[in-house]
Design a protein around this motif. Structure first.
Motif, PDB file in Angstrom:
ATOM      1  N   MET A   1     -12.440  -1.630 -12.940  1.00 12.01           N
ATOM      2  CA  MET A   1     -12.552  -2.168 -14.273  1.00 12.01           C
ATOM      3  C   MET A   1     -11.680  -1.383 -15.245  1.00 12.01           C
ATOM      4  O   MET A   1     -11.111  -1.957 -16.162  1.00 12.01           O
ATOM      5  CB  MET A   1     -14.031  -2.121 -14.681  1.00 12.01           C
ATOM      6  N   ASN A   2     -11.589  -0.092 -15.021  1.00 12.10           N
ATOM      7  CA  ASN A   2     -10.765   0.736 -15.899  1.00 12.10           C
ATOM      8  C   ASN A   2      -9.291   0.385 -15.773  1.00 12.10           C
ATOM      9  O   ASN A   2      -8.547   0.490 -16.750  1.00 12.10           O
ATOM     10  CB  ASN A   2     -10.972   2.217 -15.605  1.00 12.10           C
ATOM     11  N   ILE A   4      -8.075  -2.593 -15.207  1.00  7.12           N
ATOM     12  CA  ILE A   4      -7.854  -3.844 -15.940  1.00  7.12           C
ATOM     13  C   ILE A   4      -7.784  -3.577 -17.432  1.00  7.12           C
ATOM     14  O   ILE A   4      -6.897  -4.090 -18.131  1.00  7.12           O
ATOM     15  CB  ILE A   4      -8.968  -4.855 -15.610  1.00  7.12           C
ATOM     16  N   ILE A   5      -8.698  -2.759 -17.937  1.00  3.00           N
ATOM     17  CA  ILE A   5      -8.698  -2.442 -19.360  1.00  3.00           C
ATOM     18  C   ILE A   5      -7.444  -1.681 -19.744  1.00  3.00           C
ATOM     19  O   ILE A   5      -6.831  -1.967 -20.783  1.00  3.00           O
ATOM     20  CB  ILE A   5      -9.967  -1.653 -19.723  1.00  3.00           C
TER      21      ILE A   5
END
Length: 58
Positions: A1-2, A4-5
């Motif tokens: 997720m990191n 993607i952010i």
């Protein structure tokens, strides 16, 4: 997720605009068989486009 952010934070606004246009164009191909996914992709493309324009103006 990191990852993607960080991708959305670090990429240029022109790249994000190109990605959002590509998503919008690809969503037209699934409009008839999967209308809910079509609407979701269009919404995501719109939000990504607005985010890129806001980043471009700063």
């Amino acid at each position: 997720m990191n990852k993607i952010i960080s991708f959305f934070k670090e990429s240029s606004s022109l790249k994000l605009i190109a990605i959002s246009i590509g998503i919008a164009v690809l969503s037209y191909f699934i409009e008839k068989p999967l209308p809910s996914i079509f609407l979701g992709l269009r919404l995501f493309a719109f939000v990504l486009f607005v985010y890129a324009v806001i980043r471009f103006r700063k």
